[in-house]
Design an enzyme around this catalytic site. Structure first.
Site, PDB file in Angstrom:
ATOM      1  N   ASP A 151      -4.257  -6.843   4.804  1.00 23.23           N
ATOM      2  CA  ASP A 151      -5.339  -7.714   5.292  1.00 23.23           C
ATOM      3  C   ASP A 151      -5.302  -9.082   4.623  1.00 23.23           C
ATOM      4  O   ASP A 151      -5.789 -10.063   5.186  1.00 23.23           O
ATOM      5  CB  ASP A 151      -6.698  -7.057   5.034  1.00 23.23           C
ATOM      6  CG  ASP A 151      -6.877  -5.775   5.836  1.00 23.23           C
ATOM      7  OD1 ASP A 151      -6.468  -5.762   7.010  1.00 23.23           O
ATOM      8  OD2 ASP A 151      -7.401  -4.792   5.290  1.00 23.23           O
ATOM      9  N   LYS A 179     -11.728  -4.603  17.981  1.00 23.80           N
ATOM     10  CA  LYS A 179     -10.344  -4.955  18.316  1.00 23.80           C
ATOM     11  C   LYS A 179     -10.022  -4.731  19.788  1.00 23.80           C
ATOM     12  O   LYS A 179      -8.891  -4.970  20.222  1.00 23.80           O
ATOM     13  CB  LYS A 179      -9.367  -4.111  17.473  1.00 23.80           C
ATOM     14  CG  LYS A 179      -9.651  -4.104  15.982  1.00 23.80           C
ATOM     15  CD  LYS A 179      -9.144  -5.319  15.273  1.00 23.80           C
ATOM     16  CE  LYS A 179      -9.360  -5.167  13.777  1.00 23.80           C
ATOM     17  NZ  LYS A 179      -8.649  -6.163  12.984  1.00 23.80           N
ATOM     18  N   LYS A 233       9.259 -16.223 -11.430  1.00 24.07           N
ATOM     19  CA  LYS A 233       8.462 -15.109 -11.931  1.00 24.07           C
ATOM     20  C   LYS A 233       7.294 -15.621 -12.777  1.00 24.07           C
ATOM     21  O   LYS A 233       7.479 -16.464 -13.658  1.00 24.07           O
ATOM     22  CB  LYS A 233       9.327 -14.165 -12.765  1.00 24.07           C
ATOM     23  CG  LYS A 233       8.551 -12.993 -13.352  1.00 24.07           C
ATOM     24  CD  LYS A 233       9.436 -12.140 -14.255  1.00 24.07           C
ATOM     25  CE  LYS A 233       8.599 -11.038 -14.920  1.00 24.07           C
ATOM     26  NZ  LYS A 233       9.415 -10.231 -15.864  1.00 24.07           N
ATOM     27  N   PHE A 237      -4.736   2.515  14.529  1.00 24.47           N
ATOM     28  CA  PHE A 237      -4.988   3.564  13.539  1.00 24.47           C
ATOM     29  C   PHE A 237      -6.074   3.098  12.578  1.00 24.47           C
ATOM     30  O   PHE A 237      -6.208   1.900  12.308  1.00 24.47           O
ATOM     31  CB  PHE A 237      -3.712   3.906  12.762  1.00 24.47           C
ATOM     32  CG  PHE A 237      -2.858   4.940  13.424  1.00 24.47           C
ATOM     33  CD1 PHE A 237      -2.735   6.213  12.887  1.00 24.47           C
ATOM     34  CD2 PHE A 237      -2.189   4.653  14.603  1.00 24.47           C
ATOM     35  CE1 PHE A 237      -1.953   7.174  13.502  1.00 24.47           C
ATOM     36  CE2 PHE A 237      -1.408   5.604  15.237  1.00 24.47           C
ATOM     37  CZ  PHE A 237      -1.283   6.870  14.680  1.00 24.47           C
ATOM     38  N   ASN A 288       0.850  -1.194   0.000  1.00 28.62           N
ATOM     39  CA  ASN A 288       0.000   0.000   0.000  1.00 28.62           C
ATOM     40  C   ASN A 288       0.884   1.243   0.000  1.00 28.62           C
ATOM     41  O   ASN A 288       2.111   1.140  -0.070  1.00 28.62           O
ATOM     42  CB  ASN A 288      -0.957  -0.011   1.193  1.00 28.62           C
ATOM     43  CG  ASN A 288      -0.206  -0.144   2.507  1.00 28.62           C
ATOM     44  OD1 ASN A 288       0.533   0.736   2.917  1.00 28.62           O
ATOM     45  ND2 ASN A 288      -0.384  -1.284   3.183  1.00 28.62           N
ATOM     46  N   LYS A 322     -14.213  -0.405  14.652  1.00 21.87           N
ATOM     47  CA  LYS A 322     -12.901  -1.061  14.738  1.00 21.87           C
ATOM     48  C   LYS A 322     -12.387  -1.038  16.171  1.00 21.87           C
ATOM     49  O   LYS A 322     -11.826  -2.030  16.656  1.00 21.87           O
ATOM     50  CB  LYS A 322     -11.905  -0.364  13.803  1.00 21.87           C
ATOM     51  CG  LYS A 322     -10.529  -1.006  13.790  1.00 21.87           C
ATOM     52  CD  LYS A 322      -9.614  -0.340  12.759  1.00 21.87           C
ATOM     53  CE  LYS A 322      -8.235  -0.996  12.735  1.00 21.87           C
ATOM     54  NZ  LYS A 322      -7.344  -0.385  11.715  1.00 21.87           N
TER      55      LYS A 322
END
Length: 415
Positions: free
Chosen positions: A282, A344, A292, A326, A213, A340
């Protein structure tokens, strides 16, 4: 970090006779820009390498050399300046000056002033490798350590004399980091251990491709840095980043979500405050190709499976830790973040919206909403280090409150 973080602090720089003396002009300038009141004391030998006027121009203060100079500002200059100093740094420190200080000899302005100073004192040795490794010099350095002086280890490299080895004074940026560590912030995290995760994880598809990301690690690195400046023993578990790692922080480098899980699992129990700011994948490819994957005509697919949930696993076993997560959202910021937080079992969640100007990946600023079980508060746009300071303020408060409740409960048991 705010530009004037050293406002109200007095830094005394002692400069002795070494070719590295010219570098201290840059250090003095850096300190002044951060708001410090900088005073420079030079030995007479140092004046052969750099002129006192240079320091006077940079600091706005008289550069002191002669103990018996009648044109002084204070009644007893060396005593007054010693009392005023928040930190005293001798850089470069020659073998001669190190020996005199270790032996209690005060025969010039530098040595008499440092003898009178009760503040934190740092010594940055700079000399030829053979001189530095001389047993007498090493014995003097050990003496200074015993007396509470902090010794900044010399760098290794090409020396002015033409030799290559240990004895170089570190660059001004390194010296600045030592000074900031000592006096930049209050030490309200002294004695605490803080664990921070930062950066993006990478989930390998084949030897040349991976899923990741846009996280740069800037927010997590800021949290680790500010926690260190506030006195914490900090461990930073970091994914791959392109930014400078914070000084005086224990670094554990990982790549995948699985590796980050294992590192956090190992460290979690020994920390009081845990801040999970990493952008952890995730999902990961169910199978990693050993070679490859070649391009083919038409569509292709990669089967994904869930990664281990670090936050949920750690929260399930937390004891007295304060756990902060976060939340990066693009819509329904508060609702999604509260969900969340509850799922959590977090103490605090720091939420931001990728679409808000000044927030998100790769920026030097952030716009964060702090959310607990009973309230939420949006912070104004600040530098990421400013946001980190605000987050740590809240986490310290929550930790202290939690401990107070435990103490109250213990007192009731024994009453």
């Amino acid at each position: 970090m705010e530009d004037k973080i050293l406002k109200g602090k007095t830094v005394v720089l002692g400069v002795s006779g070494s070719i590295a003396a010219y570098k201290i002009a840059n250090l003095a300038s850096m300190l002044v820009k951060k708001g410090a009141d900088v005073h420079v004391i030079m030995t007479k030998n140092a004046c052969n390498f750099i002129h006192p006027i240079t320091f006077e121009t940079l600091t706005g203060n008289k550069c002191l050399v002669d103990t018996f100079d009648r044109n002084f500002e204070f009644h007893v200059e060396h005593v007054s300046l010693a009392k005023k100093a928040d930190i005293f740094v001798v850089a470069p420190a020659s073998a001669n000056v190190i020996g005199k200080i270790a032996g209690g000899i005060g025969d010039d302005m530098l040595t008499t002033t440092i003898m009178a100073a009760k503040c934190h004192k740092m010594i940055s040795p700079a000399m030829n490798t053979n001189m530095y490794e001389n047993p007498i010099v090493q014995n003097n350095i050990e003496k200074l350590k015993e007396y509470g002086y902090e010794i900044i280890t010399p760098a290794t490299g090409y020396l002015a004399c033409g030799d290559t080895g240990t004895g170089k004074m570190p660059e001004p940026e390194v010296l600045l980091s030592y000074i900031l560590k000592e006096i930049a912030m209050k030490k309200d995290l002294a004695g605490k251990k803080v664990l921070v995760t930062a950066g993006a994880t990478r989930e390998r598809i084949d030897p040349v491709r991976f899923i990741t990301n846009y996280s740069t690690g800037k927010m997590g690195y800021a949290l680790a840095k500010i926690a260190m400046l506030r006195g914490a023993d900090v461990t930073l578990v970091t994914g791959k980043t392109q930014i400078k790692k914070p000084d005086f922080v224990r670094i554990i480098e990982v790549e995948s979500a699985g590796e980050m899980f294992d590192a956090v699992d190992e460290e979690f129990d020994s920390n009081q405050i845990v801040i999970m700011s990493a952008a952890v994948a995730d999902y990961k490819p169910k199978e990693e190709a050993s070679e490859k994957i070649k391009k083919k005509d038409g569509q292709t697919s990669i089967i994904l499976e869930s990664t281990k949930d670090i936050l949920a696993t750690m929260s399930a076993r937390k004891k007295n830790q304060i756990l902060c997560g976060f939340s990066m959202e693009t819509e329904n910021l508060i609702e999604n973040s509260i969900a969340k937080l509850e799922k959590k079992n977090l103490d605090l969640i720091c939420a931001n919206n990728l679409k808000v100007e000044g927030a998100g990946f790769g920026t030097d600023t952030n716009v964060v909403t702090l959310i607990s079980r009973n309230w939420h508060k949006e912070l104004p746009k600040k530098s990421k280090e400013g946001v980190a300071a605000d987050i740590l303020d809240m986490l310290i408060y929550m930790y202290n409150q939690s401990n107070a409740k435990e103490r109250d409960a213990d007192e009731k048991v024994y009453q």
